[in-house]
Write a protein that holds these residues in place. Structure first.
Motif, PDB file in Angstrom:
ATOM      1  N   ARG A  85       0.836  -1.188   0.000  1.00  0.00           N
ATOM      2  CA  ARG A  85       0.000   0.000   0.000  1.00  0.00           C
ATOM      3  C   ARG A  85       0.880   1.250   0.000  1.00  0.00           C
ATOM      4  O   ARG A  85       2.047   1.227   0.407  1.00  0.00           O
ATOM      5  CB  ARG A  85      -0.940   0.015   1.200  1.00  0.00           C
ATOM      6  N   GLN A  86       0.280   2.335  -0.456  1.00  0.00           N
ATOM      7  CA  GLN A  86       0.973   3.621  -0.488  1.00  0.00           C
ATOM      8  C   GLN A  86      -0.004   4.690  -0.034  1.00  0.00           C
ATOM      9  O   GLN A  86      -0.939   5.041  -0.775  1.00  0.00           O
ATOM     10  CB  GLN A  86       1.503   3.931  -1.889  1.00  0.00           C
ATOM     11  N   ILE A  87       0.203   5.173   1.184  1.00  0.00           N
ATOM     12  CA  ILE A  87      -0.576   6.313   1.660  1.00  0.00           C
ATOM     13  C   ILE A  87      -0.090   7.538   0.897  1.00  0.00           C
ATOM     14  O   ILE A  87       1.105   7.654   0.602  1.00  0.00           O
ATOM     15  CB  ILE A  87      -0.404   6.482   3.176  1.00  0.00           C
ATOM     16  N   LEU A  88      -1.011   8.431   0.588  1.00  0.00           N
ATOM     17  CA  LEU A  88      -0.697   9.593  -0.243  1.00  0.00           C
ATOM     18  C   LEU A  88       0.532  10.335   0.274  1.00  0.00           C
ATOM     19  O   LEU A  88       0.588  10.726   1.438  1.00  0.00           O
ATOM     20  CB  LEU A  88      -1.902  10.527  -0.287  1.00  0.00           C
ATOM     21  N   GLY A  89       1.523  10.492  -0.597  1.00  0.00           N
ATOM     22  CA  GLY A  89       2.721  11.237  -0.245  1.00  0.00           C
ATOM     23  C   GLY A  89       3.754  10.444   0.528  1.00  0.00           C
ATOM     24  O   GLY A  89       4.790  10.982   0.912  1.00  0.00           O
TER      25      GLY A  89
END
Lengths: 110, 115
Positions: free
Chosen positions: B36-40
């Motif tokens: 996963r990639q949280i925004l920023g």
């Protein structure tokens, strides 16, 4: 400290110029991946390096792995606007998963 | 050229609801992953799956998360009771095997927004 450091965090270059992005690991690398990501999109596989001293090229992009320094560099020759995006390095250590660096945001000015 | 596909591309859900994110890995691949990639922020590993069981998981992958390969093609990530902090881009990846010349290929991602 971070396991995988990328530098620079961002880069603006004039079209036609060469550039280099670095990725340094604090631990012994099993493999090192380079991906390109456009903002909000998926990761596009560029190259995977495993052996010390290994160098791979695809079109105008070359990546090298320096096993002694536990470092990889990504070099783009004669940059074009199509090269713009976020470049991510991902390290494979003892496990099966990838640990990613913070990314380098590249802008190429026409 | 074979590629990893993911559905849906966007998912909006209310806090506390269950969501299932779906992935179709490349057909002859044996190892499957969720990141996963949280925004920023950085791309973070969640879980890897091989031979119909979890092979590795991160601290993020707590009891609210589960993975399944319900048939020969799909690979799913379920979040039982979503929290605001689960909002992120979720990427599925697959790999034919471990070792040299076996790259991890990523799907286009599912953007999950928890309200």
């Amino acid at each position: 400290s971070q396991e995988l450091e990328q530098s620079p965090q961002s880069l603006i270059v004039q079209e036609g110029k060469n550039l280099t992005i670095n990725c340094t690991s604090s631990k012994t690398l099993y493999g090192l991946y380079w991906y390109k990501q456009k903002y909000g999109e998926g990761l596009i596989f560029l190259m995977m390096l495993q052996k010390g001293g290994e160098e791979k090229s695809h079109e105008k992009i070359t990546a090298k792995l320096d096993e002694k320094k536990q470092q990889s560099s990504l070099h783009i020759t004669a940059s074009q606007p199509s090269h713009a995006g976020i470049y991510l390095c991902g390290a494979e250590y003892a496990g099966n998963m990838l640990t990613f660096g913070g990314g380098t945001r590249l802008m190429v000015k026409p | 050229e074979p590629e990893v596909t993911q559905t849906p591309s966007h998912q909006v859900t209310q806090m506390g609801q269950e969501v299932i994110l779906r992935c179709v890995p490349i057909s002859n691949h044996l190892y499957f992953y969720w990141y996963r990639q949280i925004l920023g922020q950085k791309v973070e590993f969640l879980v890897s799956f091989y031979n119909n069981e979890i092979s590795e998981k991160s601290e993020i992958f707590d009891d609210q998360f589960s993975v399944e390969r319900p048939d020969g093609s799909n690979f799913t990530l379920k979040i039982r009771s979503t929290k605001l902090e689960d909002s992120a881009m979720y990427f599925c990846a697959s790999r034919r095997d471990r070792g040299q010349h076996n790259e991890q290929f990523f799907g286009p991602g599912t953007r999950l927004t928890v309200l």
